[in-house]
Every structure is written in C-alpha cells, then in structure tokens.
Design an enzyme around this catalytic site. Structure first.
Site, PDB file in Angstrom:
ATOM      1  NE  ARG A  21      -3.777   0.180   0.367  1.00  0.00           N
ATOM      2  CZ  ARG A  21      -4.698  -0.094  -0.557  1.00  0.00           C
ATOM      3  NH1 ARG A  21      -4.745   0.627  -1.656  1.00  0.00           N
ATOM      4  NH2 ARG A  21      -5.520  -1.116  -0.403  1.00  0.00           N
ATOM      5  NE  ARG A  55      -2.194  -4.418  -7.141  1.00  0.00           N
ATOM      6  CZ  ARG A  55      -3.091  -3.669  -6.515  1.00  0.00           C
ATOM      7  NH1 ARG A  55      -2.773  -2.432  -6.156  1.00  0.00           N
ATOM      8  NH2 ARG A  55      -4.290  -4.118  -6.244  1.00  0.00           N
ATOM      9  CG  HIS A  77      -2.344   2.933  -8.291  1.00  0.00           C
ATOM     10  ND1 HIS A  77      -2.419   3.653  -7.114  1.00  0.00           N
ATOM     11  CD2 HIS A  77      -3.596   2.462  -8.500  1.00  0.00           C
ATOM     12  CE1 HIS A  77      -3.656   3.608  -6.642  1.00  0.00           C
ATOM     13  NE2 HIS A  77      -4.396   2.907  -7.457  1.00  0.00           N
ATOM     14  CG  ASP A 124     -11.855   5.727  -7.967  1.00  0.00           C
ATOM     15  OD1 ASP A 124     -12.101   4.605  -7.463  1.00  0.00           O
ATOM     16  OD2 ASP A 124     -11.014   5.904  -8.882  1.00  0.00           O
ATOM     17  CD  GLU A 137      -4.296   5.632  -9.614  1.00  0.00           C
ATOM     18  OE1 GLU A 137      -4.662   4.723 -10.397  1.00  0.00           O
ATOM     19  OE2 GLU A 137      -4.951   5.983  -8.611  1.00  0.00           O
TER      20      GLU A 137
HETATM   21  O1  TA6 Z   1      -6.862   4.439  -7.910  1.00  0.00           O
HETATM   22  C1  TA6 Z   1      -7.941   3.916  -8.550  1.00  0.00           C
HETATM   23  C2  TA6 Z   1      -8.377   2.589  -7.890  1.00  0.00           C
HETATM   24  O2  TA6 Z   1      -8.822   1.714  -8.887  1.00  0.00           O
HETATM   25  C3  TA6 Z   1      -9.454   2.861  -6.842  1.00  0.00           C
HETATM   26  O3  TA6 Z   1     -10.730   2.477  -7.328  1.00  0.00           O
HETATM   27  C4  TA6 Z   1      -9.009   2.039  -5.634  1.00  0.00           C
HETATM   28  O4  TA6 Z   1      -9.511   0.725  -5.730  1.00  0.00           O
HETATM   29  C5  TA6 Z   1      -7.492   2.115  -5.796  1.00  0.00           C
HETATM   30  O5  TA6 Z   1      -7.281   1.950  -7.200  1.00  0.00           O
HETATM   31  C6  TA6 Z   1      -6.711   1.162  -4.922  1.00  0.00           C
HETATM   32  O6  TA6 Z   1      -6.845  -0.139  -5.374  1.00  0.00           O
HETATM   33  P1  TA6 Z   1      -6.093  -1.302  -4.530  1.00  0.00           P
HETATM   34  O7  TA6 Z   1      -6.443  -2.576  -5.231  1.00  0.00           O
HETATM   35  O8  TA6 Z   1      -4.632  -1.006  -4.556  1.00  0.00           O
HETATM   36  O9  TA6 Z   1      -6.644  -1.192  -3.124  1.00  0.00           O
END
Ligand code: TA6
Length: 304
Positions: free
Chosen positions: A76, A102, A172, A216, A275
């Site tokens: 994270r 990832r 991301h 989002d 991102e």
């Molecule tokens: O950043 C866009 C996104 O798709 C959000 O919808 C949220 O799910 C985020 O990515 C984080 O995703 P993750 O799978 O890393 O918790």
C-alpha cells in the site's frame, strides 16, 4: 536469502550508489538507489518503488506504515504497477484487481550510473506457469527506475505471443502531501473524466481540482502534466508522463480509507494518487513482437 542478496550486490551493486538489502523474512529484498540528488527504495516484489526522497526534501511518495509485506498482497503506497489490466478484470472478477505484476517477484536485469552520476536499475518479469494462472499471453515486462533530483519510472510491455495483446496499465503513484484539504491539483482542467463514484458517469473537469470527499476519477484522452500545489509542505509536485492517455486521481476519504486494513488511520488526509495510466477507452493493443513503454517523471519545486 542472504546468499541471494550477496549475489545481487556482487552483480548489480555499485559502491555508494546501489545496494540490495533484506526487507523481511521470506520476502524479496529491496534495492536502494543513492546519489547526491536523492535516495530511492524499490522492492523487488512487484518492482515496487517505495520511496523517493530528494536531498534536503520530504519523501514525495506516501507509503502506509501498515503496508503488508507478504507474497500475494500488493504493497500500500509508493508506485504499484497495475498490469496487464487496470482495476477489476472485466472478464473474470475473481482475478486480482489491477492485474498480477504488483504481486509478482521481479528479477534484476541491469544497473549502473549514467554520465551525470545518476543511478538506475532495471527489473524484468516474464510469462511462466505462474502467470498463466492469471493470463494466457506470453510477455516480457521491463521496469527502469532512474533516481536523480527527479524520479523516472518506465514500464515496457513486450508481446512475446503469436496473437495481438490488449492491455491497460497504470503507474499508480501515491503522493505524500501535508493535508488533503489544503492541496490543489492542476493539469486536468477542461478534461473529460469517468466518475467511478457516480455510476461511471462521464463528466468535464471545470477548473483546478480541490478534494473535499472521496474522489475516484479516470481522466481520459489526456497527456498533460499534473501539478499538486501543497502550501503545507511548501512545494509543488510535478507529475509528467509519456505514452499515457489516462490520468487517474484517487482519494478514498474517511470511510473507505479507514476501512482499508493496510491504510494508516486517517491516512487519506496525507495522500493523493495521481496515476499515469492507459485505461477505459485508452487501452493498448500490441501486435506479436510489438512493445509499448509508459513513463512517469516525478519532481518537486519549492513553492516560494
Ligand atoms: O486508484 C484507482 C483505484 O482503482 C481505486 O478504485 C481504488 O480501488 C485504488 O485503485 C486502490 O486499489 P487497490 O487494489 O490497490 O486497493
């Protein structure tokens, strides 16, 4: 594991510039890139940039103190690599969100320092029996990280198969900010976006973005640089990109942020994701033998 790290340091380590270190038990190591300009830390798990700290500055990236360093779980924060799909897999929702790059262990393929004393490192991931569990295509992925006073991250997809390959992807990036209520994001003005928290409605961004709730958004058909103005940290972070037509901006806000076990409590206040992506209608189709490289370049300037 120490023998592995010793081998990495012998082959790819560079005194004073590139060092491989253990992260935690039964988990791939990390690489530390150091120069007069910055320090950068990258996990070999996911080829995941964890931090980028320009000299005399505060980390540009946010890394959760509750991040989980276990195989099968994405880290994270930092810069997760979303590939070969962004978001849920439309054909099979049981597959990992944001693909499997990832949550895979990458290998090192090259390292060095360029003529300006800037360290770089290259990682690769290629199709094997493990990847076939998620995706049938034959591929090679390469990630190059260069850490000067700015951070450059490039992801190249090679289609090693005999058929076309359609992917979506994202670098991301989680950015470290003083407070979500005080920042302003520019670069997405007058750009259409898909609002993921309003039934995927297509909308138009009017003016700069200030965040006061969950956001989002997939900004589509845009190759613009984005800027995070952060008076609290007296800096502007510039996120520029190449070969990316989608910019995703995400902040989970209180409820969703605090529901994520690997997110710091109220961690949403100190982060925003911008991102560098190719998603929604901006997917990429590669012919057999084709390649595509998406890059992001991150740097800060002092506010005033
Ligand atoms: O950043 C866009 C996104 O798709 C959000 O919808 C949220 O799910 C985020 O990515 C984080 O995703 P993750 O799978 O890393 O918790």
């Amino acid at each position: 594991m120490n023998r592995y790290i010793d081998r990495l340091n012998q082959k790819y380590g560079i005194n004073g510039h590139i060092l491989f270190k253990t992260m935690t038990n039964d988990y791939p190591p990390c690489a530390i890139l150091k120069s007069d300009f910055s320090t950068c830390k990258i996990s070999l798990y996911g080829a995941h940039v964890l931090s980028f700290i320009p000299t005399d500055a505060v980390d540009l990236l946010m890394l959760s103190s509750k991040a989980v360093y276990k195989r099968g779980k994405a880290i994270r924060g930092g810069i997760p690599i979303c590939w070969p799909w962004f978001g849920p897999n439309a054909a099979d929702r049981t597959l990992p969100v944001h693909g499997f790059a990832r949550i895979s262990e990458w290998q090192v393929s090259d390292s060095g320092i360029n003529q300006n004393d800037v360290p770089f490192i290259k990682f690769y991931l290629q199709s094997d029996e493990e990847s076939k569990k998620y995706w049938p295509c034959k591929f090679r992925l390469e990630l190059t990280v260069m850490a000067s006073s700015s951070l450059s991250v490039s992801l190249t997809t090679f289609n090693k198969d005999f058929q076309d390959m359609t992917i979506s992807n994202a670098l991301h990036s989680y950015f470290n900010i003083s407070n979500i209520n005080d920042i302003e994001i520019t670069g997405i003005e007058d750009t259409e976006y898909i609002d993921s928290i309003d039934n995927d409605k297509k909308k138009l961004q009017k003016g700069p973005l200030r965040i006061s709730g969950e956001v989002d958004r997939d900004y589509i058909n845009t190759e613009n640089d984005c800027f995070i103005s952060d008076p609290g940290l007296n800096r502007i972070i510039c996120v520029s990109k190449q070969n990316s037509k989608t910019t995703v901006i995400w902040n989970p806000w209180i409820k969703k942020g605090n529901a994520l076990a690997d997110f710091d409590h109220d961690g949403f206040e100190k982060m925003v994701c911008i991102e560098t992506a190719n998603a929604v209608n901006n997917t990429i189709t590669l012919k057999p033998g084709g390649r595509h490289t998406v890059s992001t370049n991150i740097q800060q300037t002092v506010w005033k």
